[in-house]
Design a protein around this motif. Structure first.
Motif, PDB file in Angstrom:
ATOM      1  N   PHE A  40     -34.342  85.432  -2.049  1.00  0.00           N
ATOM      2  CA  PHE A  40     -33.412  84.304  -2.009  1.00  0.00           C
ATOM      3  C   PHE A  40     -33.232  83.667  -3.390  1.00  0.00           C
ATOM      4  O   PHE A  40     -32.175  83.139  -3.718  1.00  0.00           O
ATOM      5  N   ALA A  41     -34.280  83.727  -4.199  1.00  0.00           N
ATOM      6  CA  ALA A  41     -34.185  83.158  -5.541  1.00  0.00           C
ATOM      7  C   ALA A  41     -33.154  83.892  -6.387  1.00  0.00           C
ATOM      8  O   ALA A  41     -32.627  83.351  -7.352  1.00  0.00           O
ATOM      9  N   ALA A  42     -32.852  85.132  -5.976  1.00  0.00           N
ATOM     10  CA  ALA A  42     -31.892  85.939  -6.740  1.00  0.00           C
ATOM     11  C   ALA A  42     -30.474  85.829  -6.181  1.00  0.00           C
ATOM     12  O   ALA A  42     -29.560  86.471  -6.685  1.00  0.00           O
ATOM     13  N   LEU A  43     -30.305  85.001  -5.134  1.00  0.00           N
ATOM     14  CA  LEU A  43     -28.981  84.899  -4.519  1.00  0.00           C
ATOM     15  C   LEU A  43     -27.921  84.423  -5.502  1.00  0.00           C
ATOM     16  O   LEU A  43     -26.749  84.776  -5.389  1.00  0.00           O
ATOM     17  N   SER A  44     -28.348  83.616  -6.467  1.00  0.00           N
ATOM     18  CA  SER A  44     -27.385  83.111  -7.448  1.00  0.00           C
ATOM     19  C   SER A  44     -26.777  84.252  -8.252  1.00  0.00           C
ATOM     20  O   SER A  44     -25.697  84.109  -8.827  1.00  0.00           O
ATOM     21  N   GLN A  45     -27.461  85.396  -8.272  1.00  0.00           N
ATOM     22  CA  GLN A  45     -26.964  86.538  -9.039  1.00  0.00           C
ATOM     23  C   GLN A  45     -25.667  87.092  -8.460  1.00  0.00           C
ATOM     24  O   GLN A  45     -24.859  87.665  -9.180  1.00  0.00           O
ATOM     25  N   ILE A  46     -25.487  86.928  -7.143  1.00  0.00           N
ATOM     26  CA  ILE A  46     -24.279  87.480  -6.530  1.00  0.00           C
ATOM     27  C   ILE A  46     -23.082  86.576  -6.772  1.00  0.00           C
ATOM     28  O   ILE A  46     -21.975  87.037  -6.978  1.00  0.00           O
ATOM     29  N   GLY A  47     -23.315  85.253  -6.771  1.00  0.00           N
ATOM     30  CA  GLY A  47     -22.280  84.281  -7.140  1.00  0.00           C
ATOM     31  C   GLY A  47     -20.899  84.589  -6.615  1.00  0.00           C
ATOM     32  O   GLY A  47     -20.678  84.723  -5.410  1.00  0.00           O
ATOM     33  N   ASP A  48     -19.953  84.719  -7.545  1.00  0.00           N
ATOM     34  CA  ASP A  48     -18.557  84.968  -7.190  1.00  0.00           C
ATOM     35  C   ASP A  48     -18.327  86.349  -6.585  1.00  0.00           C
ATOM     36  O   ASP A  48     -17.247  86.606  -6.040  1.00  0.00           O
ATOM     37  N   LEU A  49     -19.338  87.216  -6.680  1.00  0.00           N
ATOM     38  CA  LEU A  49     -19.154  88.551  -6.108  1.00  0.00           C
ATOM     39  C   LEU A  49     -18.972  88.491  -4.594  1.00  0.00           C
ATOM     40  O   LEU A  49     -18.401  89.398  -4.002  1.00  0.00           O
ATOM     41  N   ALA A  50     -19.448  87.405  -3.965  1.00  0.00           N
ATOM     42  CA  ALA A  50     -19.338  87.281  -2.511  1.00  0.00           C
ATOM     43  C   ALA A  50     -17.880  87.312  -2.069  1.00  0.00           C
ATOM     44  O   ALA A  50     -17.490  88.105  -1.209  1.00  0.00           O
ATOM     45  N   TRP A  51     -17.066  86.443  -2.676  1.00  0.00           N
ATOM     46  CA  TRP A  51     -15.660  86.424  -2.246  1.00  0.00           C
ATOM     47  C   TRP A  51     -14.906  87.640  -2.750  1.00  0.00           C
ATOM     48  O   TRP A  51     -13.955  88.107  -2.125  1.00  0.00           O
ATOM     49  N   ARG A  52     -15.359  88.198  -3.875  1.00  0.00           N
ATOM     50  CA  ARG A  52     -14.718  89.423  -4.367  1.00  0.00           C
ATOM     51  C   ARG A  52     -14.986  90.593  -3.425  1.00  0.00           C
ATOM     52  O   ARG A  52     -14.112  91.433  -3.190  1.00  0.00           O
ATOM     53  N   LEU A  53     -16.193  90.648  -2.890  1.00  0.00           N
ATOM     54  CA  LEU A  53     -16.500  91.677  -1.891  1.00  0.00           C
ATOM     55  C   LEU A  53     -15.622  91.502  -0.658  1.00  0.00           C
ATOM     56  O   LEU A  53     -15.150  92.472  -0.071  1.00  0.00           O
ATOM     57  N   LEU A  54     -15.410  90.243  -0.267  1.00  0.00           N
ATOM     58  CA  LEU A  54     -14.569  89.960   0.889  1.00  0.00           C
ATOM     59  C   LEU A  54     -13.143  90.419   0.644  1.00  0.00           C
ATOM     60  O   LEU A  54     -12.513  91.052   1.507  1.00  0.00           O
ATOM     61  N   VAL A  55     -12.615  90.126  -0.537  1.00  0.00           N
ATOM     62  CA  VAL A  55     -11.264  90.562  -0.894  1.00  0.00           C
ATOM     63  C   VAL A  55     -11.182  92.086  -0.908  1.00  0.00           C
ATOM     64  O   VAL A  55     -10.219  92.680  -0.403  1.00  0.00           O
ATOM     65  N   LEU A  56     -12.203  92.724  -1.460  1.00  0.00           N
ATOM     66  CA  LEU A  56     -12.234  94.184  -1.533  1.00  0.00           C
ATOM     67  C   LEU A  56     -12.176  94.804  -0.145  1.00  0.00           C
ATOM     68  O   LEU A  56     -11.331  95.671   0.133  1.00  0.00           O
ATOM     69  N   VAL A  57     -13.052  94.360   0.750  1.00  0.00           N
ATOM     70  CA  VAL A  57     -13.139  94.961   2.081  1.00  0.00           C
ATOM     71  C   VAL A  57     -11.892  94.642   2.902  1.00  0.00           C
ATOM     72  O   VAL A  57     -11.392  95.495   3.646  1.00  0.00           O
ATOM     73  N   LEU A  58     -11.368  93.426   2.770  1.00  0.00           N
ATOM     74  CA  LEU A  58     -10.130  93.083   3.465  1.00  0.00           C
ATOM     75  C   LEU A  58      -8.981  93.986   3.015  1.00  0.00           C
ATOM     76  O   LEU A  58      -8.190  94.460   3.832  1.00  0.00           O
TER      77      LEU A  58
END
Length: 384
Positions: free
Chosen positions: A289-307
């Motif tokens: 969980f301490a590394a969750l900040s590493q994903i940052g903006d990649l979360a919504w980018r992954l969502l855009v990619l898969v959509l």
């Protein structure tokens, strides 16, 4: 004690048991066991109950090196390519068009989010994983991930899995609605007797009984095939030919699956599924969980990619159905076979009350399991 190999393995097995029970008996049934296992073991790892990624474990290394590839091998023994022709031309055509849509969707989605910049060296692997999983299911997703060591990117891998599960669930709703809204003409009469046989066979695969004899054959086949794959990959590498050992293992599994004696062995599906869950449990342990900040903006980018991937896939599949004036139900089931695999295709056929589409959906889903790994590696290699 948390670093004791036996303790770690026992906790991983217990985690699979707990998650499977929760999915079967509680409101969490709307989540897949695969996603729940990742989240549950991630919680355990961050609470210090099992080792985290930074602490590591020989058990984790062993699962990545041996059990993960074996899970692919066991599940692929289900794929009988000779029976795929029974799916019928419309289903096969729409399934193929859906694969093209998936590839175009991955390339378009990566362009929209600037994949090379966002994912760096992981860009080819992630592209190949999504091409694989939306060609026929998560077996292909894991096969590509194993070769590129994506499991070491615990947080990113978990994020990809979560987004995949969310969009796959939403796509089930879409494929239920589209035939209802746009269906033309009369449905073909369902073949009740044949459909019941297919449903019973599919149900039995999840409850198959494993004998000592069949278990011995499966484990011997799997272990020797894995050994041969690794040795052959190493030998080819000395000759300047780079072929992933998992791809060689996939080929061996598919060849063996065409032999009735091996294809009909009880226990392969259960062994493969349990092995996949253990593999995903380790993925969860790598999610600090301490590394969750590493994903940052990649979360919504992954969502855009898969959509983008599933929308492009849908445009190709249902567009082809509209142009060819094909059955909307067939298009929907073919699409689900691409996006979610055989089980999703069967579930959709049931929901649409199209018993005549049970078998075709299962068959093209099996075909997707067979070709998705090759296609995933092809795209990953091309983008590398």
């Amino acid at each position: 004690m948390p670093d004791q190999p036996l303790y770690v393995l026992a906790m991983l097995c217990l985690s699979v048991l707990i998650c499977e029970y929760l999915v079967r008996t509680t409101f969490l049934k709307h989540l897949s066991t695969a996603l729940l296992v990742i989240l549950f073991v991630a919680l355990l790892a961050n609470l210090g109950i099992v080792p985290s990624a930074s602490q590591g474990s020989v058990v984790y290394n062993g699962i990545f090196a041996y059990l993960a590839p074996l899970s692919i091998f066991f599940l692929l023994l289900d794929v009988n390519l000779a029976s795929v022709r029974r799916a019928g031309k419309p289903m096969l055509i729409l399934f193929g068009v859906g694969i093209i849509g998936t590839v175009v969707g991955v390339l378009t989605g990566m362009y929209l989010i600037d994949g090379p910049a966002q994912f760096g060296d992981l860009y080819p692997a992630i592209s190949g994983m999504f091409v694989g999983t939306y060609t026929g299911g998560s077996v292909n997703f894991n096969a590509v991930a194993i070769h590129y060591n994506m499991m070491e990117e615990g947080v990113l891998y978990a994020g990809m899995t979560a987004v995949d599960n969310i969009i796959t669930a939403l796509w089930m709703v879409v494929t239920l609605l589209v035939p209802t809204l746009f269906r033309r003409g009369l449905k073909k009469a369902p073949t009740l007797a044949a459909a019941q046989v297919v449903e019973e066979e599919h149900s039995e695969r999840d409850k198959e009984l494993v004998s000592v004899f069949s278990l011995s054959i499966l484990l011997s086949l799997g272990l020797f095939s894995l050994l041969i794959s690794n040795l052959l990959a190493e030998w080819l590498a000395t000759m300047g030919i780079t072929i992933p050992s998992i791809l060689i293992l996939t080929t061996i599994a598919l060849l063996l699956a065409q032999i009735p004696a091996f294809h009909q062995l009880p226990g392969g599906h259960v062994l493969g599924l349990f092995s996949v869950y253990l593999f995903l449990a380790v993925i969860g342990a790598y999610c600090e969980f301490a590394a969750l900040s590493q994903i940052g903006d990649l979360a919504w980018r992954l969502l855009v990619l898969v959509l983008t991937i599933v929308l492009m896939h849908g445009l190709f599949t249902f567009g082809a159905a509209a142009v060819g004036k094909l059955d909307w139900d067939v298009a929907a089931v073919a699409s689900q076979a691409n996006i979610g695999g055989s089980s999703s295709a069967l579930a959709l056929a049931k929901s649409l009350n199209r018993m005549d589409l049970y078998l075709p959906g299962i068959l093209v889903g099996a075909l997707g399991n067979g070709v998705g790994t090759y296609l995933g590696f092809l795209i990953a290699g091309w983008l590398a």
